[in-house]
Structures are given as structure tokens and as C-alpha cells.
Design a protein around this motif. Structure first.
Motif, PDB file in Angstrom:
ATOM      1  N   CYS A   1       0.824  -1.219   0.000  1.00 37.22           N
ATOM      2  CA  CYS A   1       0.000   0.000   0.000  1.00 37.22           C
ATOM      3  C   CYS A   1       0.851   1.258   0.000  1.00 37.22           C
ATOM      4  CB  CYS A   1      -0.933   0.000   1.210  1.00 37.22           C
ATOM      5  SG  CYS A   1      -2.252  -1.218   1.138  1.00 37.22           S
ATOM      6  N   MET A   2       1.845   1.303   0.878  1.00 36.88           N
ATOM      7  CA  MET A   2       2.653   2.507   1.003  1.00 36.88           C
ATOM      8  C   MET A   2       3.536   2.747  -0.218  1.00 36.88           C
ATOM      9  SD  MET A   2       1.596   3.863   3.680  1.00 36.88           S
ATOM     10  CE  MET A   2       2.689   5.257   3.459  1.00 36.88           C
ATOM     11  N   SER A   3       3.980   1.671  -0.884  1.00 37.75           N
ATOM     12  CA  SER A   3       4.822   1.871  -2.067  1.00 37.75           C
ATOM     13  C   SER A   3       4.029   2.492  -3.209  1.00 37.75           C
ATOM     14  CB  SER A   3       5.441   0.543  -2.514  1.00 37.75           C
ATOM     15  OG  SER A   3       4.450  -0.437  -2.744  1.00 37.75           O
ATOM     16  N   SER A   4       2.752   2.143  -3.318  1.00 37.93           N
ATOM     17  CA  SER A   4       1.934   2.722  -4.384  1.00 37.93           C
ATOM     18  C   SER A   4       1.479   4.139  -4.061  1.00 37.93           C
ATOM     19  CB  SER A   4       0.713   1.839  -4.655  1.00 37.93           C
ATOM     20  OG  SER A   4      -0.094   1.749  -3.490  1.00 37.93           O
ATOM     21  N   ILE A   5       1.457   4.474  -2.765  1.00 37.19           N
ATOM     22  CA  ILE A   5       0.993   5.806  -2.345  1.00 37.19           C
ATOM     23  C   ILE A   5       2.155   6.759  -2.116  1.00 37.19           C
ATOM     24  CG2 ILE A   5      -0.232   7.081  -0.535  1.00 37.19           C
ATOM     25  CD1 ILE A   5      -1.736   4.352  -0.033  1.00 37.19           C
ATOM     26  N   ALA A   6       3.115   6.335  -1.302  1.00 36.72           N
ATOM     27  CA  ALA A   6       4.164   7.241  -0.840  1.00 36.72           C
ATOM     28  C   ALA A   6       5.288   7.439  -1.858  1.00 36.72           C
ATOM     29  CB  ALA A   6       4.750   6.724   0.473  1.00 36.72           C
ATOM     30  N   VAL A   7       5.679   6.366  -2.560  1.00 33.79           N
ATOM     31  CA  VAL A   7       6.817   6.489  -3.481  1.00 33.79           C
ATOM     32  C   VAL A   7       6.573   7.533  -4.560  1.00 33.79           C
ATOM     33  CG1 VAL A   7       8.217   5.281  -5.204  1.00 33.79           C
ATOM     34  CG2 VAL A   7       7.739   4.195  -3.004  1.00 33.79           C
ATOM     35  N   PRO A   8       5.401   7.552  -5.255  1.00 35.43           N
ATOM     36  CA  PRO A   8       5.167   8.611  -6.251  1.00 35.43           C
ATOM     37  C   PRO A   8       5.240  10.017  -5.658  1.00 35.43           C
ATOM     38  CG  PRO A   8       3.576   6.844  -6.532  1.00 35.43           C
ATOM     39  CD  PRO A   8       4.300   6.570  -5.246  1.00 35.43           C
ATOM     40  N   GLU A   9       4.689  10.182  -4.435  1.00 32.62           N
ATOM     41  CA  GLU A   9       4.732  11.493  -3.783  1.00 32.62           C
ATOM     42  C   GLU A   9       6.170  11.897  -3.457  1.00 32.62           C
ATOM     43  OE1 GLU A   9       2.420  13.742  -3.008  1.00 32.62           O
ATOM     44  OE2 GLU A   9       0.816  12.606  -3.969  1.00 32.62           O
ATOM     45  N   MET A  10       6.950  10.953  -2.949  1.00 36.73           N
ATOM     46  CA  MET A  10       8.336  11.244  -2.604  1.00 36.73           C
ATOM     47  C   MET A  10       9.174  11.544  -3.852  1.00 36.73           C
ATOM     48  SD  MET A  10       8.769   8.309   0.352  1.00 36.73           S
ATOM     49  CE  MET A  10      10.411   8.711   0.918  1.00 36.73           C
TER      50      MET A  10
END
Length: 428
Positions: free
Chosen positions: A119-128
Motif C-alpha cells: 500500500c505505502m509503495s503505491s501511495i508514498a513512493v510517487p509522492e516522494m
């Protein structure tokens, strides 16, 4: 001699790709044949598989998994990340720290490390990446932060540990709270220090108004209450871990359906995935029990304890060797398989040295946590790599610095057992 040969044979089966549960079951069955013949195999296999799985306490496992699957499909994780991002926006490296906090929040509501990482890789990585973080840095933070889910309750590995060692599952789950919070805090402090040493690696944060901050908390209230109810149920002794898990699963389903975050089709998909994961875990448990019966017949555990006791080695040195063993196994095996394979040997040894079983449960889980991000297996790294379509070597490269922070928490837990045992000491 026979026990050592069977152990080597089992490792060879794992090396050639046989599923963990079957590898342990096959190796244990062959060992039983050499030890007691066909009669020993018939005696064990006629009742051990059923007795291993038909354990009421094991119903805790599918309930927590079901809760994790529902929350994962209800898209609550983006809201957790958004709230953390708003409140930590001005902090240098705020996005990375928000990822850590959101992963901890996901862990408190699900207990699934791979679900948190996905979940976090699909949400946070693009934002970061949009904020200027390197791919290695973004992937490393998400991969390592995802491991918080197996320490902060609910935690499937801690439930398995409690079942195998007959240690209070409720106390184990509560014992994971402070180490989990400490781990998240050390990750965050480490990221701040890293930003100070290398400002070009972690970009500056973005400020948000208080109105935006408080608005971001609104979607979270129901799930925060749910997580709190589960923990209070355990800590206050209102219900058993199984009942707390059932409350969590029912509450997650009811809230998700009522708020229209999930429909019946999504609920069915969550139940189906829960059945698949539970079947895999139960297969490992049955295989481990068959293997365990063989090692019991050979008295391998007792002989090992007697041999180590005769060497007059300091207990801390033995504990260090066990930690190294878990770290090595973490590179090649799944964390639940490691616990089921090693605990029949390591648990009696550790308790015979005078160590607290609750504390050792937290240490074993922490070591399994590290195994989730170390090559070549590193399940979280594979999940993140597949989700963000990044080369696996870049993901592993990014976990390097974060693993240093992980080892700091491990050293603190080894040096100060009270971190793990203090909260459970107040429970009945």
C-alpha cells in the motif's frame, strides 16, 4: 547425527524451491522413518496434522489477516499517509517521516507487513519522487517502514510465537507496542540526522495550514477507535486475543461497508485472500509440527542444551549467537517459517538461561522483521519492487541506511529488556 542430516536435507529442499511447509513435513517424515520406521510415521501423521490445526487459539490468525485484508482494500492507508503528511509537512524530510508514521498506523490496524509495504509503495513512493527524493531513498524507506506492522499489535508472528511456546498471546501483543513506537521514532530521528548530514538526499518539507491538518484527521476517526478498542480489549483483559481479533475483523468489515469504502465484492475478495494466506500458514504449522516430533524423538533439543551448558559460555554470548542465527535464516526464509523451525530448539535454551519469554518473543520478531528486508529473500523488498516497477537491486540499495537504524533498535532491546516487558507487567 541423524537430526543434523535431516536438518541439512530440509535446507536442501528449501534451496531447490520446495514450499516451506512441505519441506519441513517431508524432512520430518523421512526422519521419523529412520528413527522409528513406518509405525512412527503412521502414529504421528494419523493425528498430528489435525491436532496442529484444530487449535481454537489459531483462529486468532485468520481473524487478524481478515482485518488486514479489509483495511487494505478499504483504502484507509492513503488517508493515514495524507494526515501524517499534513502534520509533518514542514519538517525536513517530512514525506519520509510521514511514510514511517503511516506504516506504523497501518500496522496498528492490520498487522500485515507485506500489505503495508504494498500500500505505502503505491501511495508514498510517487509522492516522494515528485518531491525530489531518489528512487533508492523512497523505496528503502517504504520497504523498511513496512516491517513495523509485524511488531505493533496485531502481529501474526507474535501470535505464532505464543502458540508454539505456550506464552500469553495477549501479553506478547501488548509487549510489541513500546518497541514498535521506539522503532518508528528511531527511524524518524535517523531520517532527520541523515537530512542534516546529506541535505541533497532528503528535500525540504512543505507547510500546511491548521485547517488542512485537522481536516486530514476526519476520515480516520472510525479506524483509530477500532484499533484502540482491540488494544484495550487485550490490555484490560476484557477479552482473549481471539475475541479481540474477531472484534477487529467484524469492526473493520462493518465500518468499511457502512462508509462505503468497501462493497460485498471487495469483502468476498478479502475473505478469499484470507483463506489463501491462512492455508499457507497452517501448512507451515503442520509441517513444523511433524518436523518437531522427529526432533523430540531424537532429543536434539535436550542434547543441544546440555552440550551448551557444559561449555560454560556466558548467556549473553549464546544470545548473540542465536541473534546471528536468526539474521542468517532471515536472508533465506519467511519469518513465520523461521519461528516454527527454530523455536522448539531456541526457546527452551533461552529460558534455561534465565531470559524472559516475553522479551525473547519481541527479539525473535525484531530479528524476523530485519529478515523481511535483507537479500536474497527480503519479502518486503520484492513487494515494493513489483509494485513500483523498480529494479530489485535499487530497492535493496535503499534499505542499507534504514537497516542501520533497525540495528540500533535491536541493540536497545537487547540491552534494555524492560522496553518489552514493562507494559505486560501491569497485565493480569
Amino acid at each position: 547425527m541423524l537430526a543434523g542430516a535431516i536438518l541439512v536435507f530440509m535446507l536442501l529442499l528449501l534451496f531447490v524451491g520446495m514450499p516451506v511447509g512441505f519441506a519441513m513435513g517431508v524432512a520430518g517424515t523421512i526422519g521419523l522413518y529412520f528413527k522409528g520406521g513406518l509405525s512412527a510415521i503412521a502414529s504421528i501423521l494419523s493425528n498430528a496434522p489435525y491436532r496442529s490445526a484444530a487449535n481454537f487459539a489459531l483462529s486468532t490468525v485468520p481473524m487478524f489477516i481478515f482485518m488486514a485484508e479489509i483495511i487494505s482494500r478499504a483504502n484507509i492507508v492513503p488517508d493515514v499517509f495524507t494526515a501524517a503528511q499534513r502534520w509533518l509537512g514542514r519538517t525536513p524530510g517530512g514525506l519520509a517521516i510521514a511514510t514511517v508514521i503511516a506504516s506504523a498506523g497501518m500496522g496498528a490496524m492490520s498487522g500485515s507487513s507485506t500489505a503495508a509495504a504494498a500500500c505505502m509503495s503505491s501511495i508514498a513512493v510517487p509522492e516522494m519522487r515528485r518531491a525530489g527524493y531518489s528512487l533508492e531513498m523512497a523505496a528503502g524507506v517504504v520497504t523498511v517502514a513496512g516491517t513495523l506492522a509485524i511488531m505493533i499489535p496485531p502481529s501474526i508472528p507474535l501470535v505464532i510465537y505464543g502458540l508454539v511456546t505456550e506464552t500469553s498471546i495477549g501479553k506478547l501483543l501488548i509487549a510489541g507496542i513500546l518497541p514498535g513506537i521506539m522503532t518508528a521514532a528511531i527511524y524518524s530521528i535517523g531520517l532527520l540526522l541523515w537530512r542534516k548530514l546529506k541535505p541533497e538526499v532528503i528535500p525540504a518539507g512543505q507547510a500546511y495550514s491548521y485547517r488542512e491538518k485537522f481536516a486530514s484527521l476526519r476520515p480516520l476517526w472510525a479506524f483509530l477507535i477500532l484499533a484502540s478498542v482491540v488494544i484495550v480489549t487485550l490490555y484490560a483483559g476484557i477479552g482473549t486475543p481471539t475475541e479481540a481479533a474477531a472484534i477487529g475483523a467484524f469492526g473493520a468489515a462493518a465500518i468499511s461497508l457502512a462508509t462505503r469504502r468497501l462493497d460485498l465484492k471487495g469483502l468476498y475478495a478479502a475473505a478469499l485472500q484470507t483463506a489463501k494466506i491462512t492455508t499457507m500458514i497452517f501448512t507451515i504449522i503442520i509441517g513444523a509440527m511433524v518436523c518437531g516430533y522427529f526432533f523430540t524423538l531424537t532429543q536434539a533439543t535436550q542434547k543441544t542444551i546440555l552440550f551448551i551448558s557444559s561449555l560454560h559460555i556466558p548467556p549473553w554470548f549464546i544470545m548473540g549467537l542465536i541473534a546471528v542465527l536468526y539474521l542468517i535464516l532471515g536472508c533465506i526464509m519467511d519469518q513465520i517459517a523461521i519461528l516454527l523451525l527454530t523455536l522448539p530448539l531456541t526457546f527452551p535454551l533461552v529460558t534455561s538461561l534465565g531470559y524472559d519469554p516475553i522479551w525473547f518473543g519481541i527479539i525473535a520478531t525484531k530479528l524476523a522483521e530485519i529478515g523481511l528486508v535483507t537479500p536474497p529473500v527480503g519479502m518486503n523488498a520484492y513487494v515494493v519492487s513489483a509494485t513500483i516497477k523498480a529494479p530489485l537491486e535499487q530497492v535493496f540499495k535503499g534499505t542499507g541506511v534504514m537497516l542501520m537504524f533497525e540495528f540500533v533498535t535491536l541493540c536497545l532491546l537487547l540491552a534494555f529488556p524492560m522496553i518489552a516487558t514493562w507494559l505486560p507487567s501491569f497485565m493480569k
